[in-house]
Design an enzyme around this catalytic site. Structure first.
Site, PDB file in Angstrom:
ATOM      1  N   TRP A 232     -11.200  12.994  -8.212  1.00 37.17           N
ATOM      2  CA  TRP A 232     -10.482  13.594  -7.076  1.00 37.17           C
ATOM      3  C   TRP A 232      -9.192  14.296  -7.508  1.00 37.17           C
ATOM      4  O   TRP A 232      -8.486  14.865  -6.696  1.00 37.17           O
ATOM      5  CB  TRP A 232     -10.134  12.511  -6.050  1.00 37.17           C
ATOM      6  CG  TRP A 232      -9.530  11.294  -6.688  1.00 37.17           C
ATOM      7  CD1 TRP A 232      -8.230  11.097  -7.045  1.00 37.17           C
ATOM      8  CD2 TRP A 232     -10.220  10.110  -7.055  1.00 37.17           C
ATOM      9  NE1 TRP A 232      -8.058   9.864  -7.610  1.00 37.17           N
ATOM     10  CE2 TRP A 232      -9.266   9.225  -7.619  1.00 37.17           C
ATOM     11  CE3 TRP A 232     -11.556   9.693  -6.948  1.00 37.17           C
ATOM     12  CZ2 TRP A 232      -9.614   7.951  -8.088  1.00 37.17           C
ATOM     13  CZ3 TRP A 232     -11.892   8.430  -7.409  1.00 37.17           C
ATOM     14  CH2 TRP A 232     -10.935   7.579  -7.977  1.00 37.17           C
TER      15      TRP A 232
ATOM     16  N   GLU B 273      -7.673   8.596  -1.396  1.00 38.29           N
ATOM     17  CA  GLU B 273      -6.614   7.654  -1.077  1.00 38.29           C
ATOM     18  C   GLU B 273      -7.092   6.612  -0.052  1.00 38.29           C
ATOM     19  O   GLU B 273      -6.747   5.437  -0.142  1.00 38.29           O
ATOM     20  CB  GLU B 273      -5.374   8.378  -0.566  1.00 38.29           C
ATOM     21  CG  GLU B 273      -4.633   9.190  -1.621  1.00 38.29           C
ATOM     22  CD  GLU B 273      -4.074   8.337  -2.755  1.00 38.29           C
ATOM     23  OE1 GLU B 273      -3.958   7.109  -2.575  1.00 38.29           O
ATOM     24  OE2 GLU B 273      -3.768   8.893  -3.815  1.00 38.29           O
TER      25      GLU B 273
ATOM     26  N   LEU C 255     -18.102  -0.603   0.225  1.00 45.36           N
ATOM     27  CA  LEU C 255     -16.696  -0.414  -0.126  1.00 45.36           C
ATOM     28  C   LEU C 255     -15.777  -1.401   0.582  1.00 45.36           C
ATOM     29  O   LEU C 255     -14.628  -1.579   0.185  1.00 45.36           O
ATOM     30  CB  LEU C 255     -16.244   1.013   0.205  1.00 45.36           C
ATOM     31  CG  LEU C 255     -16.422   2.058  -0.893  1.00 45.36           C
ATOM     32  CD1 LEU C 255     -16.045   3.438  -0.380  1.00 45.36           C
ATOM     33  CD2 LEU C 255     -15.585   1.710  -2.113  1.00 45.36           C
ATOM     34  N   GLY C 256     -16.259  -2.020   1.668  1.00 50.03           N
ATOM     35  CA  GLY C 256     -15.445  -3.001   2.380  1.00 50.03           C
ATOM     36  C   GLY C 256     -14.387  -2.380   3.275  1.00 50.03           C
ATOM     37  O   GLY C 256     -14.200  -1.169   3.301  1.00 50.03           O
ATOM     38  N   TYR C 257     -13.674  -3.240   4.021  1.00 50.10           N
ATOM     39  CA  TYR C 257     -12.615  -2.799   4.927  1.00 50.10           C
ATOM     40  C   TYR C 257     -13.115  -1.618   5.770  1.00 50.10           C
ATOM     41  O   TYR C 257     -12.622  -0.491   5.693  1.00 50.10           O
ATOM     42  CB  TYR C 257     -11.358  -2.411   4.145  1.00 50.10           C
ATOM     43  CG  TYR C 257     -10.811  -3.535   3.323  1.00 50.10           C
ATOM     44  CD1 TYR C 257      -9.899  -4.434   3.859  1.00 50.10           C
ATOM     45  CD2 TYR C 257     -11.229  -3.736   2.012  1.00 50.10           C
ATOM     46  CE1 TYR C 257      -9.397  -5.486   3.107  1.00 50.10           C
ATOM     47  CE2 TYR C 257     -10.744  -4.789   1.256  1.00 50.10           C
ATOM     48  CZ  TYR C 257      -9.825  -5.660   1.803  1.00 50.10           C
ATOM     49  OH  TYR C 257      -9.348  -6.706   1.069  1.00 50.10           O
TER      50      TYR C 257
ATOM     51  N   TYR D 213       1.983   5.285   3.440  1.00 51.05           N
ATOM     52  CA  TYR D 213       1.594   5.515   2.053  1.00 51.05           C
ATOM     53  C   TYR D 213       0.683   6.732   1.918  1.00 51.05           C
ATOM     54  O   TYR D 213       0.928   7.626   1.096  1.00 51.05           O
ATOM     55  CB  TYR D 213       0.894   4.293   1.449  1.00 51.05           C
ATOM     56  CG  TYR D 213       0.206   4.669   0.163  1.00 51.05           C
ATOM     57  CD1 TYR D 213       0.946   4.889  -0.990  1.00 51.05           C
ATOM     58  CD2 TYR D 213      -1.167   4.913   0.130  1.00 51.05           C
ATOM     59  CE1 TYR D 213       0.343   5.321  -2.161  1.00 51.05           C
ATOM     60  CE2 TYR D 213      -1.775   5.346  -1.038  1.00 51.05           C
ATOM     61  CZ  TYR D 213      -1.019   5.537  -2.177  1.00 51.05           C
ATOM     62  OH  TYR D 213      -1.618   5.980  -3.326  1.00 51.05           O
TER      63      TYR D 213
ATOM     64  N   ASP E  41       2.483   2.572  -3.540  1.00 55.37           N
ATOM     65  CA  ASP E  41       1.378   1.615  -3.544  1.00 55.37           C
ATOM     66  C   ASP E  41       1.744   0.443  -4.443  1.00 55.37           C
ATOM     67  O   ASP E  41       2.893   0.315  -4.891  1.00 55.37           O
ATOM     68  CB  ASP E  41       0.083   2.292  -4.003  1.00 55.37           C
ATOM     69  CG  ASP E  41       0.117   2.728  -5.468  1.00 55.37           C
ATOM     70  OD1 ASP E  41       1.192   2.633  -6.108  1.00 55.37           O
ATOM     71  OD2 ASP E  41      -0.946   3.156  -5.982  1.00 55.37           O
TER      72      ASP E  41
ATOM     73  N   CYS F  66       4.980  -2.646 -22.788  1.00 53.88           N
ATOM     74  CA  CYS F  66       6.340  -2.092 -22.683  1.00 53.88           C
ATOM     75  C   CYS F  66       6.688  -1.174 -23.848  1.00 53.88           C
ATOM     76  O   CYS F  66       7.449  -0.213 -23.686  1.00 53.88           O
ATOM     77  CB  CYS F  66       7.359  -3.228 -22.580  1.00 53.88           C
ATOM     78  SG  CYS F  66       7.173  -4.230 -21.083  1.00 53.88           S
TER      79      CYS F  66
ATOM     80  N   CYS G 150       5.892   2.405 -23.012  1.00 54.62           N
ATOM     81  CA  CYS G 150       6.378   2.919 -21.731  1.00 54.62           C
ATOM     82  C   CYS G 150       7.476   3.960 -21.929  1.00 54.62           C
ATOM     83  O   CYS G 150       8.434   3.727 -22.681  1.00 54.62           O
ATOM     84  CB  CYS G 150       6.907   1.760 -20.882  1.00 54.62           C
ATOM     85  SG  CYS G 150       7.551   2.295 -19.281  1.00 54.62           S
TER      86      CYS G 150
END
Length: 355
Positions: free
Chosen positions: A26, A43, A86-88, A126, A144, A202, A205
Site C-alpha cells: 500500500w 490503515e 481479519l477480525g474486528y 489516528y 499508533d 538501539c 537507531c
C-alpha cells in the site's frame, strides 16, 4: 538532562528512512504520489492486526475492489466475505460505509485534511492523521503503537498510556519536518523494525544519541501502561449440522453488535454462566446431537470464549429453520465466517467425517 542530551532531529530519522524504508503493497515508491484509497484501506486493516497478516488480505481486497467506487457499489455481503478472517468486523462495516460516503458526498475523492477525514464513518484521530500525512503530505500526527513506543522512549515520558497520547502527539508535531508523509511512515518503520517492544536494536537507531530511555538503560520499560483488565471467560454452544448432500446449516448474525453481519453456525448466547447442561435448548432443530469433548477456544479483545461443539448428521430432506440456510459444502469458503466460527466448523466437520 535537557542541558547535556542532544535534541532529536527529524533529518536524522528521514536519512535513515531513505535508506531502510520498507516496501509494502500500500506504500508508494520514492517519488510516487500515494493513493489515498490504498492508504486509507491499509490503515483500517492494520488496526489491531499485523502487517504479515494484512498483506495477503490487502492484495486480494484491492484486486476485488480496485477503487473506492467499486467498494462503495459492492454488496455488503461481498465486503464482509472479503474481510472474513481479519477480525474486528465493525471495521469492515465502517469501511463500506466510508467508501459510500466518499463516493456520494465527495465524488470519489477523499478529503485532504484531518478535519474533513474525521467527518467520514469509521475514521478516528489516528486514521485521519495517517491519511492526511501519508496521502496528502499534511503536517499531521499519526500516533499508533509504534509511534507511542518510539516517542515515550525518546523523551522518557512517564505518564501512562493512553493518557499520554496528547503529549506524544504534541512531541510528534514539534518534530514535524517538511516531509510529513515520509516522517509519519519513518516513525512507524522505526518502531516496527528497530525500536521494538523487546530487545530494541538501539545501536542501529538514528536517534540513539538523544534517546533518554536508552541513556538511562530503561528503554524496555516504555511506554508506561496501566495494568490490563481481563474480562471473565464466556461460554456457549455451537451446533454444526450437515445434510447427506454435504450442505451445512448456517445463519447471518444481526448487523449490529459483536461480529455483526458475519456468518455463523447456530448457537446460544455467550455468557459467563452459560448452563452447558441445558445447551440442547439452543439447538436449531431436532436431531441426534453429539457433544464433542474438546471445546473451541477463542480470545476476543475484552473476553476469552469457550464454545462446546455439538454435531449432527441430517437427512437429505432436512429443511432450514426460519432465518437460517443450508450452504453447499463447496460454497462454504464464500461465506463470511469469522475465525471463531471457522474453528467451530472445522472441529465439527472433522468429527462428522470420523463417525
Amino acid at each position: 538532562m535537557d542541558a547535556i542530551v542532544r535534541q532529536p532531529d527529524a533529518a536524522d530519522l528521514l536519512a535513515w528512512y531513505d535508506r531502510h524504508r520498507r516496501v509494502l503493497p500500500w506504500r508508494a515508491l520514492p517519488g510516487e504520489q500515494a493513493d489515498p484509497y490504498r492508504v486509507w484501506a491499509s490503515e483500517i486493516m492494520l488496526q489491531q492486526t499485523t502487517i504479515t497478516a494484512v498483506k495477503p488480505y490487502f492484495e486480494r481486497f484491492m484486486a476485488r475492489f480496485p477503487t473506492v467506487e467499486a467498494l462503495a457499489q459492492a454488496p455488503s455481503e461481498s465486503v464482509m466475505q472479503a474481510w472474513a478472517g481479519l477480525g474486528y468486523y465493525s471495521r469492515a462495516r465502517n469501511l463500506h460505509a466510508c467508501a459510500q460516503a466518499v463516493t456520494e458526498r465527495h465524488g470519489g475523492r477523499f478529503p485532504d485534511t484531518e478535519e474533513g477525514l474525521r467527518e467520514l464513518p469509521g475514521i478516528g484521530a489516528y486514521t485521519a492523521g495517517a491519511v492526511a500525512a501519508i496521502a496528502f503530505d499534511r503536517p499531521a500526527a499519526a500516533v499508533d503503537g509504534n509511534v507511542e513506543r518510539v516517542m515515550t522512549r525518546l523523551f522518557a515520558i512517564e505518564e501512562e498510556m493512553p493518557g499520554a497520547k496528547p503529549l506524544v502527539r504534541g512531541r510528534v508535531l514539534a518534530l514535524m519536518p517538511s516531509r510529513p508523509g515520509d516522517f509519519a511512515q519513518a516513525l512507524m518503520d522505526l518502531g516496527a523494525t528497530i525500536c521494538t517492544p523487546r530487545s530494541p536494536a538501539c545501536g542501529l537507531c538514528p536517534w540513539r544519541e538523544p534517546c533518554r530511555a536508552r541513556i538511562a538503560g530503561t528503554q524496555e520499560t516504555y511506554p508506561r501502561k496501566a495494568a490490563k483488565k481481563t474480562g471473565k471467560t464466556r461460554y456457549g454452544a455451537a451446533f454444526v449440522a450437515q445434510r447427506e448432500d454435504g450442505a451445512v446449516l448456517v445463519r447471518t448474525r444481526p448487523a449490529k453488535g459483536l461480529l455483526g453481519g458475519m456468518v455463523e453456525v447456530p448457537g446460544g448466547e455467550w455468557r459467563d454462566d452459560y448452563p452447558l447442561g441445558e445447551a440442547l435448548r439452543d439447538a436449531p432443530l431436532a436431531a441426534q446431537w453429539r457433544r464433542l469433548m474438546v471445546p473451541v477456544r477463542h480470545v476476543f479483545t475484552h473476553f476469552p470464549l469457550e464454545l462446546t461443539i455439538f454435531v449432527a448428521a441430517l437427512p437429505l430432506d432436512a429443511q432450514a429453520p426460519e432465518g437460517m440456510r443450508f450452504t453447499p459444502f463447496a460454497r462454504l469458503r464464500e461465506e463470511a465466517f469469522p475465525s471463531v466460527f471457522l474453528k467451530a466448523l472445522e472441529a465439527g466437520l472433522e468429527a462428522l467425517q470420523r463417525r
